[in-house]
Design a protein around this motif. Structure first.
Motif, PDB file in Angstrom:
ATOM      1  N   ILE A 166     -51.100 -65.171 -31.918  1.00  0.00           N
ATOM      2  CA  ILE A 166     -50.966 -63.888 -31.220  1.00  0.00           C
ATOM      3  C   ILE A 166     -50.193 -62.965 -32.158  1.00  0.00           C
ATOM      4  N   SER A 167     -50.717 -61.775 -32.373  1.00  0.00           N
ATOM      5  CA  SER A 167     -50.050 -60.790 -33.227  1.00  0.00           C
ATOM      6  C   SER A 167     -49.597 -59.611 -32.362  1.00  0.00           C
ATOM      7  N   VAL A 168     -48.315 -59.279 -32.443  1.00  0.00           N
ATOM      8  CA  VAL A 168     -47.784 -58.170 -31.654  1.00  0.00           C
ATOM      9  C   VAL A 168     -47.003 -57.214 -32.554  1.00  0.00           C
ATOM     10  N   ALA A 169     -46.943 -55.971 -32.122  1.00  0.00           N
ATOM     11  CA  ALA A 169     -46.192 -54.945 -32.856  1.00  0.00           C
ATOM     12  C   ALA A 169     -45.386 -54.132 -31.866  1.00  0.00           C
ATOM     13  N   TRP A 170     -44.185 -53.739 -32.280  1.00  0.00           N
ATOM     14  CA  TRP A 170     -43.341 -52.899 -31.435  1.00  0.00           C
ATOM     15  C   TRP A 170     -42.371 -52.137 -32.333  1.00  0.00           C
ATOM     16  N   ASN A 171     -41.755 -51.123 -31.761  1.00  0.00           N
ATOM     17  CA  ASN A 171     -40.771 -50.369 -32.548  1.00  0.00           C
ATOM     18  C   ASN A 171     -39.475 -50.212 -31.778  1.00  0.00           C
ATOM     19  N   GLY A 172     -38.394 -50.184 -32.542  1.00  0.00           N
ATOM     20  CA  GLY A 172     -37.090 -49.917 -31.967  1.00  0.00           C
ATOM     21  C   GLY A 172     -36.617 -48.556 -32.442  1.00  0.00           C
ATOM     22  N   GLU A 173     -36.032 -47.799 -31.541  1.00  0.00           N
ATOM     23  CA  GLU A 173     -35.612 -46.440 -31.876  1.00  0.00           C
ATOM     24  C   GLU A 173     -34.156 -46.219 -31.486  1.00  0.00           C
ATOM     25  N   VAL A 174     -33.391 -45.660 -32.408  1.00  0.00           N
ATOM     26  CA  VAL A 174     -31.985 -45.353 -32.160  1.00  0.00           C
ATOM     27  C   VAL A 174     -31.760 -43.884 -32.482  1.00  0.00           C
ATOM     28  N   ARG A 175     -31.121 -43.165 -31.579  1.00  0.00           N
ATOM     29  CA  ARG A 175     -30.795 -41.748 -31.813  1.00  0.00           C
ATOM     30  C   ARG A 175     -29.293 -41.613 -32.025  1.00  0.00           C
ATOM     31  N   VAL A 176     -28.935 -40.962 -33.098  1.00  0.00           N
ATOM     32  CA  VAL A 176     -27.517 -40.838 -33.450  1.00  0.00           C
ATOM     33  C   VAL A 176     -27.210 -39.421 -33.916  1.00  0.00           C
ATOM     34  N   THR A 177     -25.940 -39.077 -33.857  1.00  0.00           N
ATOM     35  CA  THR A 177     -25.484 -37.781 -34.361  1.00  0.00           C
ATOM     36  C   THR A 177     -25.160 -37.912 -35.844  1.00  0.00           C
ATOM     37  N   PRO A 178     -25.752 -37.117 -36.702  1.00  0.00           N
ATOM     38  CA  PRO A 178     -25.478 -37.202 -38.151  1.00  0.00           C
ATOM     39  C   PRO A 178     -24.003 -37.006 -38.455  1.00  0.00           C
ATOM     40  N   ASP A 179     -23.544 -37.671 -39.504  1.00  0.00           N
ATOM     41  CA  ASP A 179     -22.150 -37.541 -39.905  1.00  0.00           C
ATOM     42  C   ASP A 179     -21.995 -36.910 -41.293  1.00  0.00           C
ATOM     43  N   THR A 180     -23.106 -36.476 -41.868  1.00  0.00           N
ATOM     44  CA  THR A 180     -23.061 -35.911 -43.213  1.00  0.00           C
ATOM     45  C   THR A 180     -23.936 -34.662 -43.295  1.00  0.00           C
ATOM     46  N   LEU A 181     -23.383 -33.623 -43.872  1.00  0.00           N
ATOM     47  CA  LEU A 181     -24.140 -32.390 -44.125  1.00  0.00           C
ATOM     48  C   LEU A 181     -24.455 -32.341 -45.612  1.00  0.00           C
ATOM     49  N   ILE A 182     -25.724 -32.167 -45.959  1.00  0.00           N
ATOM     50  CA  ILE A 182     -26.137 -32.134 -47.365  1.00  0.00           C
ATOM     51  C   ILE A 182     -26.657 -30.740 -47.700  1.00  0.00           C
ATOM     52  N   VAL A 183     -26.059 -30.147 -48.727  1.00  0.00           N
ATOM     53  CA  VAL A 183     -26.470 -28.808 -49.183  1.00  0.00           C
ATOM     54  C   VAL A 183     -27.103 -28.952 -50.563  1.00  0.00           C
ATOM     55  N   TYR A 184     -28.320 -28.440 -50.708  1.00  0.00           N
ATOM     56  CA  TYR A 184     -29.030 -28.489 -51.984  1.00  0.00           C
ATOM     57  C   TYR A 184     -28.991 -27.103 -52.634  1.00  0.00           C
ATOM     58  N   LEU A 185     -28.393 -27.044 -53.813  1.00  0.00           N
ATOM     59  CA  LEU A 185     -28.222 -25.781 -54.521  1.00  0.00           C
ATOM     60  C   LEU A 185     -29.068 -25.752 -55.791  1.00  0.00           C
ATOM     61  N   ARG A 186     -29.506 -24.558 -56.159  1.00  0.00           N
ATOM     62  CA  ARG A 186     -30.202 -24.363 -57.436  1.00  0.00           C
ATOM     63  C   ARG A 186     -29.524 -23.221 -58.200  1.00  0.00           C
ATOM     64  N   VAL A 187     -29.093 -23.523 -59.403  1.00  0.00           N
ATOM     65  CA  VAL A 187     -28.428 -22.539 -60.258  1.00  0.00           C
ATOM     66  C   VAL A 187     -29.411 -22.136 -61.360  1.00  0.00           C
ATOM     67  N   GLU A 188     -29.520 -20.846 -61.607  1.00  0.00           N
ATOM     68  CA  GLU A 188     -30.528 -20.375 -62.569  1.00  0.00           C
ATOM     69  C   GLU A 188     -29.963 -19.225 -63.398  1.00  0.00           C
ATOM     70  N   ASP A 189     -30.443 -19.119 -64.628  1.00  0.00           N
ATOM     71  CA  ASP A 189     -30.072 -17.973 -65.463  1.00  0.00           C
ATOM     72  C   ASP A 189     -31.109 -17.802 -66.564  1.00  0.00           C
ATOM     73  N   THR A 190     -31.251 -16.565 -67.032  1.00  0.00           N
ATOM     74  CA  THR A 190     -32.231 -16.232 -68.069  1.00  0.00           C
ATOM     75  C   THR A 190     -31.520 -15.559 -69.241  1.00  0.00           C
ATOM     76  N   ALA A 191     -31.925 -15.932 -70.456  1.00  0.00           N
ATOM     77  CA  ALA A 191     -31.311 -15.356 -71.661  1.00  0.00           C
ATOM     78  C   ALA A 191     -32.320 -15.378 -72.808  1.00  0.00           C
ATOM     79  N   ASP A 192     -31.923 -14.828 -73.936  1.00  0.00           N
ATOM     80  CA  ASP A 192     -32.821 -14.752 -75.093  1.00  0.00           C
ATOM     81  C   ASP A 192     -32.983 -16.094 -75.805  1.00  0.00           C
TER      82      ASP A 192
END
Length: 252
Positions: free
Chosen positions: A40-66
């Protein structure tokens, strides 16, 4: 002499036979394990909902020169400015990572061929703001507002995450396996068969985000920290961690 030749011939034959026997033993194998015919083959999923504890900010720094060197130097100076800002909020150096560094040349294509115009340097950063409470929201708002004042610094995206998901995946796994086992027992019961032990277990996991419910606290940013930056008004999201299991049971 003939007797010696006969003995030699016999020895050679015995050697060949022995060699053939040894080779046949090396190449011959028997697999005594046979997969059960009834499962017998069975499938199921478990789900957990949580409040995030980390904020991730992705930055891009750019500049142009000769020149490449000048463009890279300008970008390095901006990155140094960002790190000085971040340092005031007790963020560890290990939580500020470079995700990409790139320099490319821009060209003007004319009838006379290719003409170099300028060089652009890019430096992408990932900043993790960890906190056991939700004070990281205010810190994130201040950091975003301050770095946005630096010329040619862009906030690519802002995400919430769980710093260590191990415990939550374990919870989801336990839920999924319990449900899968209950389903297998029900199938065996109604099919009038006896459920045996699991002979195969596999899993797949994923992390999703769902919009916070109305009962959850919205992210806030200090008004004095916001400097005309539309994306600063973000909301705290709830995180959904899902783990799928597939279990094959032997039946008797």
């Amino acid at each position: 002499m003939r007797q010696n030749n006969l003995i030699s011939t016999i020895l050679i034959c015995l050697t060949v036979l022995a060699s053939s026997f040894i080779l046949s033993k090396v190449n011959f194998s028997v697999n005594t394990w046979v997969a059960p015919d009834h499962t017998i083959s069975v499938a199921w999923n478990g789900e957990v909902r949580v409040t995030p504890d980390t904020l991730i900010v992705y930055l891009r720094v750019e500049d142009t020169a000769d020149t490449t060197a000048e463009a890279q130097k300008n970008v390095d100076e901006k990155v140094a400015q960002i790190k000085e800002i971040i340092k005031w909020y007790d963020i560890k150096d290990s939580d500020v990572k470079t995700t990409n560094v790139n320099v490319y040349e821009a060209y003007d294509w004319t009838d006379n061929g290719r003409k170099s115009l300028w060089f652009t340097a890019n430096h992408s950063l990932e900043v993790k703001i960890k906190s056991a409470n939700l004070e990281n929201e205010w810190v994130g708002g201040e950091i975003i507002s301050q770095v946005a004042e630096i010329w040619w610094v862009f906030v690519n995206s802002i995400n919430y995450d769980i710093d260590d998901k191990t415990e939550y995946y374990s919870q989801a796994r336990e839920l999924a396996l319990k449900k899968a086992n209950q389903k297998a027992e029900d199938l065996a019961k109604y099919a009038w068969v006896k459920l045996g032990k699991p002979i195969s277990i596999s899993e797949n996991w994923s992390s999703d985000y769902a919009i916070a419910t109305s009962s959850m606290k919205n992210t806030y940013f200090a008004e004095e920290a916001i400097v005309d930056y539309d994306s600063a008004d973000i909301s705290l999201w709830e995180m959904k961690i899902t783990l799928d299991v597939n279990v094959v049971y032997e039946i008797k």
